[in-house]
Design an enzyme around this catalytic site. Structure first.
Site, PDB file in Angstrom:
ATOM      1  N   GLY A  42      16.348   6.905 -42.547  1.00 22.32           N
ATOM      2  CA  GLY A  42      15.733   8.068 -41.918  1.00 22.32           C
ATOM      3  C   GLY A  42      14.580   8.545 -42.769  1.00 22.32           C
ATOM      4  O   GLY A  42      14.470   8.178 -43.944  1.00 22.32           O
ATOM      5  N   CYS A  94      19.523   2.559 -46.796  1.00 21.82           N
ATOM      6  CA  CYS A  94      18.345   3.342 -47.206  1.00 21.82           C
ATOM      7  C   CYS A  94      18.683   4.839 -47.289  1.00 21.82           C
ATOM      8  O   CYS A  94      19.475   5.231 -48.120  1.00 21.82           O
ATOM      9  CB  CYS A  94      17.159   3.051 -46.280  1.00 21.82           C
ATOM     10  SG  CYS A  94      15.605   3.586 -46.988  1.00 21.82           S
ATOM     11  N   TYR A  95      18.143   5.674 -46.377  1.00 16.95           N
ATOM     12  CA  TYR A  95      18.511   7.096 -46.434  1.00 16.95           C
ATOM     13  C   TYR A  95      20.031   7.249 -46.338  1.00 16.95           C
ATOM     14  O   TYR A  95      20.626   8.127 -46.957  1.00 16.95           O
ATOM     15  CB  TYR A  95      17.831   7.878 -45.297  1.00 16.95           C
ATOM     16  CG  TYR A  95      18.207   9.347 -45.301  1.00 16.95           C
ATOM     17  CD1 TYR A  95      17.512  10.257 -46.080  1.00 16.95           C
ATOM     18  CD2 TYR A  95      19.292   9.809 -44.547  1.00 16.95           C
ATOM     19  CE1 TYR A  95      17.879  11.591 -46.123  1.00 16.95           C
ATOM     20  CE2 TYR A  95      19.664  11.153 -44.573  1.00 16.95           C
ATOM     21  CZ  TYR A  95      18.948  12.033 -45.356  1.00 16.95           C
ATOM     22  OH  TYR A  95      19.320  13.358 -45.399  1.00 16.95           O
ATOM     23  N   HIS A 144      16.638  -2.888 -46.335  1.00 12.19           N
ATOM     24  CA  HIS A 144      16.936  -2.931 -44.900  1.00 12.19           C
ATOM     25  C   HIS A 144      17.447  -4.313 -44.479  1.00 12.19           C
ATOM     26  O   HIS A 144      16.643  -5.192 -44.181  1.00 12.19           O
ATOM     27  CB  HIS A 144      15.679  -2.563 -44.100  1.00 12.19           C
ATOM     28  CG  HIS A 144      15.343  -1.118 -44.221  1.00 12.19           C
ATOM     29  ND1 HIS A 144      15.899  -0.149 -43.417  1.00 12.19           N
ATOM     30  CD2 HIS A 144      14.547  -0.464 -45.096  1.00 12.19           C
ATOM     31  CE1 HIS A 144      15.443   1.042 -43.773  1.00 12.19           C
ATOM     32  NE2 HIS A 144      14.623   0.882 -44.791  1.00 12.19           N
ATOM     33  N   GLU A 185      18.655  -5.121 -41.744  1.00  7.87           N
ATOM     34  CA  GLU A 185      18.508  -5.310 -40.292  1.00  7.87           C
ATOM     35  C   GLU A 185      17.164  -5.916 -39.897  1.00  7.87           C
ATOM     36  O   GLU A 185      17.011  -6.368 -38.772  1.00  7.87           O
ATOM     37  CB  GLU A 185      18.721  -3.968 -39.564  1.00  7.87           C
ATOM     38  CG  GLU A 185      17.642  -2.907 -39.749  1.00  7.87           C
ATOM     39  CD  GLU A 185      17.783  -2.081 -41.032  1.00  7.87           C
ATOM     40  OE1 GLU A 185      18.446  -2.545 -41.980  1.00  7.87           O
ATOM     41  OE2 GLU A 185      17.213  -0.977 -41.087  1.00  7.87           O
ATOM     42  N   ASP A 240      16.807  -5.181 -13.931  1.00 10.07           N
ATOM     43  CA  ASP A 240      17.741  -4.110 -14.291  1.00 10.07           C
ATOM     44  C   ASP A 240      18.496  -3.578 -13.071  1.00 10.07           C
ATOM     45  O   ASP A 240      19.723  -3.487 -13.079  1.00 10.07           O
ATOM     46  CB  ASP A 240      17.015  -2.942 -14.983  1.00 10.07           C
ATOM     47  CG  ASP A 240      16.271  -3.393 -16.221  1.00 10.07           C
ATOM     48  OD1 ASP A 240      16.569  -4.498 -16.703  1.00 10.07           O
ATOM     49  OD2 ASP A 240      15.398  -2.651 -16.685  1.00 10.07           O
ATOM     50  N   LYS A 268      17.519  -5.257 -23.336  1.00  8.90           N
ATOM     51  CA  LYS A 268      17.001  -6.080 -22.228  1.00  8.90           C
ATOM     52  C   LYS A 268      17.549  -7.514 -22.251  1.00  8.90           C
ATOM     53  O   LYS A 268      17.973  -8.045 -21.232  1.00  8.90           O
ATOM     54  CB  LYS A 268      15.471  -6.112 -22.331  1.00  8.90           C
ATOM     55  CG  LYS A 268      14.794  -6.738 -21.158  1.00  8.90           C
ATOM     56  CD  LYS A 268      14.679  -5.724 -20.051  1.00  8.90           C
ATOM     57  CE  LYS A 268      13.830  -6.216 -18.904  1.00  8.90           C
ATOM     58  NZ  LYS A 268      13.676  -5.164 -17.902  1.00  8.90           N
TER      59      LYS A 268
END
Ligand code: XMP
Length: 513
Positions: free
Chosen positions: A57, A84-85, A171, A173, A229, A368
């Site tokens: 964040g 991180c944060y 990070h 990710e 969708d 998606k």
């Protein structure tokens, strides 16, 4: 298997990468949801997570108003991974020391694992990680061990294994941390003890059960746009409640060739779905007559849609639920986005707001590409599953100036050739969008046979993109460009020239209007 069994919750502290964390966890076949960092404990516990991740964040942990979790979270006996944060807030909460921006690190950084541990199990002790932080944990909370360091970061990873608390400053990710997914997998499977058996099949089964429970014997209505969708949500709801579902498809006359038939025959008829098909071409064209301003066109199309739906009130009144193809990015982004208005986007599957339905949004936790997997699993035709995005207002915003029947016919034929050639070249899934644009305000001179021609040009637009926020014009092979150009000029009356749009977004947008 229920969706919420083996759920890992990501608590969001406002990082731009939060969605990526959820994606990575799901890639490890563990279901994951994102909740705000201050979610009430009861709400969190009701979901019975097997582990929690604190996202990064933008805040600094000691600044006034900085976001912090309810400290009782640390007493739940659940594994926690701070990123991180998320690491800094964990350090602060549990008695460590975080210092300000003196040791900023940004970019790819060498990471050294200094202590054998579950989080880095099976990985090389020397790794590359992606750092993006100002604040740093200077000393970890009492009892914590330092797991990894970088040149600038004395506590790049830390843990309190007895309580299964782990935290990393980098990070894992993002793709710039090459072994990041393995670190996340280690947390999900080794630390949280997830089985890693979450699949789209299990997702469909649990959603079908949940839709049946929610709907009971009531009726559901679903606006179909022809896009992936809305068709997927319709197929999913139909699988759950069959006849109780009614879909409404409005053909506004600005669709591509065969699109309406595809929805009617290949989808609704093939799946035996109740469909109200509204042929509204005349009235849309009548309202668009003489209109040249792009925003005005969009407004008219949006408004007319609402009218058509209102006229279907009979079908709508009898229904208690409205099924919508809302996706996860829509859920997360709503309320936080404050971008300047470039264009008014119309989701033409939309219904009037004052129609008081209960919403059914079974895909609101999916991305998606996950929807595409669900669609394939449900047996939707592959040309629907892999259809390139198509704007709600359709071909109307690919004709600069007034929309007329004649112009639509020209554009539809040219567009068909573009798609056909792009598919033949095996490029359809490689480019984000590829289509034709008609600019009827311009005509040019040509020669065909021995005759002079004076006709419209067609603009060919093809772009590569990840998310449509930015896009690069696609470097199509010359042979493909040549075939498209030859065919359009030869096969589409009224066109004598093809030009290629070589502008990226920004500064251009993908569509011309
Ligand atoms: P632009 O032209 O803004 O388009 O770069 C970004 C993406 O959004 C699609 N698009 C729309 N989709 N309703 C939609 O459902 C709309 O009004 C609309 N306008 C643009 C466009 O095709 C591209 O994928």
């Amino acid at each position: 298997m229920s969706v919420n069994k083996e759920l890992i919750v990501v608590l969001d502290f406002g990082a731009q990468y939060t969605q990526l964390i959820a994606r990575r966890i799901r890639e490890c076949q563990v279901y994951c949801e994102i909740l705000p960092y201050d979610v009430p404990l009861d709400t969190l516990l009701a979901k019975a997570p097997i582990g929690i991740v604190f996202s990064g964040g933008p805040a600094s942990v000691y600044e006034p108003g900085a976001p912090h979790v309810d400290k009782r979270l640390y007493d739940l006996g659940l594994p926690i991974l701070g990123i991180c944060y998320g690491m800094q807030t964990m350090a602060r909460d549990l008695g460590g020391v975080v210092t300000g921006a003196t040791r900023k690190e940004f970019g790819k950084t060498r990471l050294e694992v200094v202590l054998k541990n579950d989080l880095f199990a099976g990985l090389n002790p020397e790794l590359v990680c992606w750092m993006s932080h100002g604040d740093t944990v200077e000393s970890p909370p009492p009892g914590f061990e330092v797991l990894a360091v970088t040149d600038n970061c004395p506590v790049a990873a830390m843990a309190l294994p007895g309580k299964r608390f782990y935290a990393v400053q980098f990070h894992p990710e993002v793709v710039h941390t090459p072994w990041g997914t393995e670190i996340i997998r280690n947390f999900a499977l080794n630390v949280c003890k997830a089985s890693g058996s979450w699949t789209m099949e299990s997702f469909i089964e649990s959603q079908v059960r949940s839709i049946r429970e929610q709907v009971g014997d009531k009726r559901v209505v679903c606006g179909l746009s022809g896009g992936i969708d809305s068709c997927t949500v319709a197929a999913l709801v139909h699988k759950a409640i069959g006849e109780q579902l009614t879909c409404i498809f409005v053909n506004h006359g600005m669709l591509r060739k065969i699109e309406a038939d595809q929805v009617r025959d290949k989808f609704a008829r093939a799946f035996n779905i109740n469909l109200i098909y509204v042929d509204a071409e005349e009235r849309f064209l009548a309202r668009l007559a003489g209109v040249t301003d792009p925003e005005r066109k969009r407004m008219i199309i949006g408004e007319e849609f609402v009218r058509v739906f209102e006229e279907q009130a009979e079908a709508l009144r009898g229904a208690d639920f409205l099924a919508q193809g809302t996706l996860y990015p829509d859920v997360i982004e709503s309320g936080t986005k404050s971008a300047a208005k470039i264009k008014t986007h119309h989701n033409v599957g939309g219904l009037p707001e004052d129609m008081h339905f209960k919403l059914l949004e079974p895909m609101k936790y999916l991305f998606k590409d996950e929807v595409r997997k669900v669609a394939e699993e449900l047996g939707l035709p592959s040309d629907m599953v892999w259809r390139q995005p198509f704007p709600g207002p359709g071909l109307a915003i690919r004709i600069t100036g007034e929309v007329t029947r004649e112009r639509l016919e020209i554009l539809r034929n040219a567009d068909w050739i573009v798609i056909d050639e792009i598919k033949r070249a095996g490029l359809y899934r490689k480019v984000w969008q590829s289509f034709a644009v008609l600019t009827p305000g311009t005509s040019s001179v040509g020669v065909m046979g021995d005759q002079r021609t004076y006709a419209y040009p067609i603009v060919l637009r093809a772009v590569a993109s990840e998310d449509a926020m930015t896009a690069e014009w696609a470097r199509l092979p010359y042979e493909v460009l040549e075939r498209i150009s030859n065919r359009i000029v030869n096969e589409v009356p009224g066109v004598n020239r093809v030009v290629y749009d070589i502008t990226s977004k920004p500064p251009a947008t993908i569509e011309w209007e």
